[in-house]
Design a protein around this motif. Structure first.
Motif, PDB file in Angstrom:
ATOM      1  N   UNK A 277      -0.551 -41.741 -15.506  1.00 35.05           N
ATOM      2  CA  UNK A 277      -0.082 -40.915 -16.771  1.00 35.05           C
ATOM      3  C   UNK A 277       0.006 -42.009 -17.881  1.00 35.05           C
ATOM      4  N   UNK A 278      -0.555 -43.160 -17.579  1.00 38.68           N
ATOM      5  CA  UNK A 278      -0.228 -44.324 -18.896  1.00 38.68           C
ATOM      6  C   UNK A 278      -1.299 -45.257 -18.538  1.00 38.68           C
ATOM      7  N   UNK A 279      -1.889 -45.320 -19.746  1.00 32.60           N
ATOM      8  CA  UNK A 279      -3.110 -46.485 -19.688  1.00 32.60           C
ATOM      9  C   UNK A 279      -2.612 -47.925 -19.365  1.00 32.60           C
ATOM     10  N   UNK A 280      -1.539 -48.259 -19.848  1.00 30.44           N
ATOM     11  CA  UNK A 280      -1.050 -49.746 -19.513  1.00 30.44           C
ATOM     12  C   UNK A 280      -0.844 -49.812 -18.059  1.00 30.44           C
ATOM     13  N   UNK A 281      -0.343 -48.944 -17.416  1.00 32.07           N
ATOM     14  CA  UNK A 281      -0.123 -49.009 -16.015  1.00 32.07           C
ATOM     15  C   UNK A 281      -1.413 -49.016 -15.426  1.00 32.07           C
ATOM     16  N   UNK A 282      -2.346 -48.316 -15.711  1.00 27.76           N
ATOM     17  CA  UNK A 282      -3.856 -48.461 -15.267  1.00 27.76           C
ATOM     18  C   UNK A 282      -4.478 -49.946 -15.260  1.00 27.76           C
ATOM     19  N   UNK A 283      -4.236 -50.182 -16.367  1.00 28.02           N
ATOM     20  CA  UNK A 283      -4.858 -51.538 -16.744  1.00 28.02           C
ATOM     21  C   UNK A 283      -4.310 -52.651 -15.831  1.00 28.02           C
ATOM     22  N   UNK A 284      -2.961 -52.619 -15.641  1.00 20.98           N
ATOM     23  CA  UNK A 284      -2.266 -53.579 -14.713  1.00 20.98           C
ATOM     24  C   UNK A 284      -2.709 -53.279 -13.489  1.00 20.98           C
ATOM     25  N   UNK A 285      -3.081 -52.077 -12.935  1.00 23.26           N
ATOM     26  CA  UNK A 285      -3.485 -52.053 -11.622  1.00 23.26           C
ATOM     27  C   UNK A 285      -4.959 -52.278 -11.467  1.00 23.26           C
ATOM     28  N   UNK A 286      -5.667 -52.396 -12.492  1.00 17.60           N
ATOM     29  CA  UNK A 286      -6.947 -52.950 -12.665  1.00 17.60           C
ATOM     30  C   UNK A 286      -6.928 -54.553 -12.342  1.00 17.60           C
ATOM     31  N   UNK A 287      -5.973 -55.211 -13.299  1.00 12.49           N
ATOM     32  CA  UNK A 287      -5.759 -56.580 -12.993  1.00 12.49           C
ATOM     33  C   UNK A 287      -5.333 -56.929 -11.669  1.00 12.49           C
ATOM     34  N   UNK A 288      -4.403 -56.339 -10.929  1.00 10.63           N
ATOM     35  CA  UNK A 288      -3.969 -56.590  -9.548  1.00 10.63           C
ATOM     36  C   UNK A 288      -5.143 -56.183  -8.609  1.00 10.63           C
ATOM     37  N   UNK A 289      -6.183 -55.571  -8.776  1.00  4.21           N
ATOM     38  CA  UNK A 289      -7.117 -55.202  -7.841  1.00  4.21           C
ATOM     39  C   UNK A 289      -6.970 -53.753  -7.058  1.00  4.21           C
ATOM     40  N   UNK A 290      -5.668 -53.063  -7.639  1.00  3.64           N
ATOM     41  CA  UNK A 290      -5.255 -51.657  -7.019  1.00  3.64           C
ATOM     42  C   UNK A 290      -6.475 -50.649  -7.287  1.00  3.64           C
ATOM     43  N   UNK A 291      -7.256 -50.905  -8.593  1.00  3.42           N
ATOM     44  CA  UNK A 291      -8.020 -50.149  -8.883  1.00  3.42           C
ATOM     45  C   UNK A 291      -9.228 -51.011  -9.275  1.00  3.42           C
ATOM     46  N   UNK A 292     -10.626 -50.451  -9.050  1.00  7.80           N
ATOM     47  CA  UNK A 292     -11.874 -51.004  -9.345  1.00  7.80           C
ATOM     48  C   UNK A 292     -12.501 -50.642 -10.572  1.00  7.80           C
ATOM     49  N   UNK A 293     -11.955 -49.449 -11.160  1.00  2.70           N
ATOM     50  CA  UNK A 293     -12.525 -48.879 -12.376  1.00  2.70           C
ATOM     51  C   UNK A 293     -11.507 -48.292 -13.167  1.00  2.70           C
ATOM     52  N   UNK A 294     -11.428 -48.223 -14.443  1.00  2.22           N
ATOM     53  CA  UNK A 294     -10.770 -47.133 -15.387  1.00  2.22           C
ATOM     54  C   UNK A 294     -11.660 -46.233 -15.890  1.00  2.22           C
ATOM     55  N   UNK A 295     -11.212 -45.051 -15.556  1.00  2.00           N
ATOM     56  CA  UNK A 295     -12.338 -43.756 -16.059  1.00  2.00           C
ATOM     57  C   UNK A 295     -11.649 -43.391 -17.640  1.00  2.00           C
ATOM     58  N   UNK A 296     -11.464 -44.222 -18.562  1.00  2.00           N
ATOM     59  CA  UNK A 296     -11.377 -44.036 -20.004  1.00  2.00           C
ATOM     60  C   UNK A 296     -11.874 -45.333 -20.786  1.00  2.00           C
ATOM     61  N   UNK A 297     -11.862 -45.013 -22.041  1.00  2.00           N
ATOM     62  CA  UNK A 297     -12.365 -46.088 -22.856  1.00  2.00           C
ATOM     63  C   UNK A 297     -11.034 -47.179 -23.237  1.00  2.00           C
ATOM     64  N   UNK A 298     -11.371 -48.614 -22.602  1.00  2.00           N
ATOM     65  CA  UNK A 298     -10.213 -49.192 -22.810  1.00  2.00           C
ATOM     66  C   UNK A 298      -9.856 -49.388 -24.377  1.00  2.00           C
ATOM     67  N   UNK A 299      -8.320 -49.788 -24.681  1.00  2.00           N
ATOM     68  CA  UNK A 299      -8.235 -49.899 -26.154  1.00  2.00           C
ATOM     69  C   UNK A 299      -8.950 -51.140 -26.793  1.00  2.00           C
ATOM     70  N   UNK A 300      -9.366 -50.885 -27.911  1.00  2.00           N
ATOM     71  CA  UNK A 300     -10.415 -52.304 -28.349  1.00  2.00           C
ATOM     72  C   UNK A 300      -9.558 -53.519 -28.621  1.00  2.00           C
ATOM     73  N   UNK A 301      -8.299 -53.483 -28.865  1.00  2.00           N
ATOM     74  CA  UNK A 301      -7.452 -54.740 -28.943  1.00  2.00           C
ATOM     75  C   UNK A 301      -7.297 -55.392 -27.628  1.00  2.00           C
TER      76      UNK A 301
END
Length: 510
Positions: free
Chosen positions: A212-236
């Motif tokens: 439900x939250x893009x930030x949590x999704x990104x942290x999961x990607x960094x940890x390796x819990x997720x391999x891909x985020x199915x949304x556009x990453x914030x440009x900043x």
């Protein structure tokens, strides 16, 4: 006995190295009915479950379920021959399923109906060939009905009398590369359908994790819990990741040419928005390059005055160009219109990026003497106000990269009429300019690719003249993926990271 132990060893090896791709998606999954898609997560999962007759690849229309197709101008129809393909339950995809899928939408008045505005019916020619019939046929038809309508198995759906009340979450059956396994509150588990030609041999499936939250999704990607985020990453955030590769050794960012155009809508039903001089005053008041830098951290392009994005390569007109801020011109146009200095509303979504853009726009307009206040709404409130035409100006976006013909539905006067207090189509601003209508209709009267290109070229020059909306920016698509668990990611122009080539190339990191 040796054979038994060998088979057991092979099975154990396969079990140990079974590979699933873990993907994060935003929003809830409450339905897998292709006619009831509401959230981003549902749209993604349904897209892998079901297929259409045609699809787009590298800017070209190609067959998906259809082996080949031909236009029959004498009968205003499109004839398609099917590939030898199966549904997930093992039954073959036949012309009966195709005919049923198209006619079912009309019979049940399903939400895809507007896509079939010129469609009159489908009929079977033989087991592998079907005919789609239209009131008129042109080259743009290929970009709509055959690429938008999901082919559903007749044997299942003919028993569904009320499809808009059918969640389809027990055992959805399609013909896509992924077959449904199970749905939980946290995820949708899918397995690669081995009878599909694009199904990879080295991967078992995909788990779509509902976040439900893009930030949590990104942290999961960094940890390796997720391999891909199915949304556009914030440009900043994307810039931060690209500038600090040592901090994020496994996280990769792919930049893809965007196809979504941010625009300012005008409510043409009201003064002064119905005056082209006022619209041009707004056009020249804005600092587009500053919006690119401040709102999108440089990861966007200034939109063409012709509205159509560069990603629609076949019809994009480079010569129309972009606009630059010119305060003196903005003030001159403002003098020519009947604006009395009253405060106008600018309807905007409550997400941070849109709010940032809106605040800059408010200040730009103030510099030339146009007073606006922000009307901030959540997603539902925004949609309600747009449908009721309850705004003066609004920040909105058009997805025109893959289907530039959709501009007809956004700007033709017939799509902006009011009925029972609601706009009947997507022309929320009620644009009603006869000259523009004629140019939009010329797209639908194009019976050759040359005619289609010429129609779009003329349309883009007219946009620059009439400014029915103000084209703002085309954000870059920013995809984030991890190489911690898998290598072999393939980035394709226009398609991004999650494509058939990636599925075939990915290899688990042992």
């Amino acid at each position: 006995m040796k054979r038994f132990w060998l088979l057991l060893l092979v099975s154990a090896f396969t079990l140990v190295f079974a590979s699933e791709l873990n993907v994060a998606v935003l929003g809830d999954v409450r339905s897998l009915n292709p006619f009831l898609v509401k959230s981003s997560a549902e749209r993604i999962v349904v897209g892998y479950l079901y297929e259409t007759l045609l699809t787009e690849s590298a800017g070209q229309i190609v067959g998906a379920l259809a082996e080949d197709f031909q236009v029959d101008f004498s009968n205003n129809s499109l004839i398609l021959r099917l590939k030898d393909r199966k549904f997930h339950d093992g039954s073959p995809v036949t012309a009966d399923d195709v005919v049923f899928s198209f006619n079912y939408i009309l019979q049940k008045r399903l939400p895809l109906g507007p896509i079939l505005a010129y469609f009159t019916g489908a009929e079977k020619i033989d087991e592998k060939t079907g005919r789609l019939k239209f009131r008129t046929v042109n080259v743009s038809m290929l970009s709509f009905a055959p690429m938008a309508v999901p082919i559903i198995p007749k044997s299942i759906w003919e028993k569904i009398d009320k499809p808009l009340e059918f969640p389809n979450i027990e055992k959805p059956i399609g013909s896509g590369v992924l077959a449904f396994e199970k749905l939980t509150p946290q995820s949708v588990v899918m397995k690669f359908f081995k009878d599909h030609p694009d199904a990879p041999k080295q991967l078992d499936g995909v788990v779509f994790h509902i976040v439900q939250d893009e930030t949590m999704g990104f942290l999961g990607l960094v940890k390796g819990d997720y391999d891909y985020l199915f949304w556009n990453l914030d440009p900043e955030l994307a810039k931060h990741v690209m500038d600090n590769p040592k901090k994020y050794p496994d996280v990769k960012v792919a930049l893809i040419e965007g196809g979504v155009v941010n625009v300012i809508l005008f409510n043409h039903r009201k003064a002064p928005m119905n005056d082209v001089n006022f619209r041009k005053a707004v056009l020249y008041a804005l600092n587009y390059q500053e919006l690119v830098e401040k709102v999108y951290s440089g990861l966007a392009d200034v939109a063409s005055l012709g509205l159509i994005p560069r990603r629609a390569k076949g019809v994009f007109d480079e010569s129309v160009g972009c606009v630059q801020r010119n305060i003196s011109m903005a003030k001159e146009f403002l003098k020519k219109c009947n604006y009395d200095g009253k405060k106008l509303t600018l309807l905007v979504s409550s997400d941070r990026k849109t709010m940032d853009m809106a605040e800059y726009i408010r200040l730009y307009l103030k510099d030339v003497g146009i007073q606006v206040e922000l009307d901030v709404q959540g997603p539902e409130g925004l949609t309600t106000k747009l449908k009721k035409a309850d705004f003066d100006l609004a920040l909105y976006s058009y997805s025109l990269g893959s289907h530039p013909e959709m501009v007809f539905y956004h700007l033709h006067s017939s799509r902006g009429e009011m009925k029972d207090g609601q706009v009947v189509g997507f022309n929320y601003g009620g644009v009603n300019i006869p000259e523009l209508d004629a140019a939009l209709e010329s797209i639908w009267m194009a019976f050759s690719e040359r005619d289609r290109v010429d129609a779009f070229m003329g349309l883009q020059k007219l946009f620059a003249e009439l400014v029915p909306v103000v084209p703002l920016l085309v954000p870059v698509d920013i995809e984030a993926y991890s190489t911690k668990n898998f290598t072999g990611w393939v980035v394709l122009p226009g398609e991004g990271v999650m494509n058939a080539e990636t599925f075939k190339s990915l290899k688990p990191v042992r």
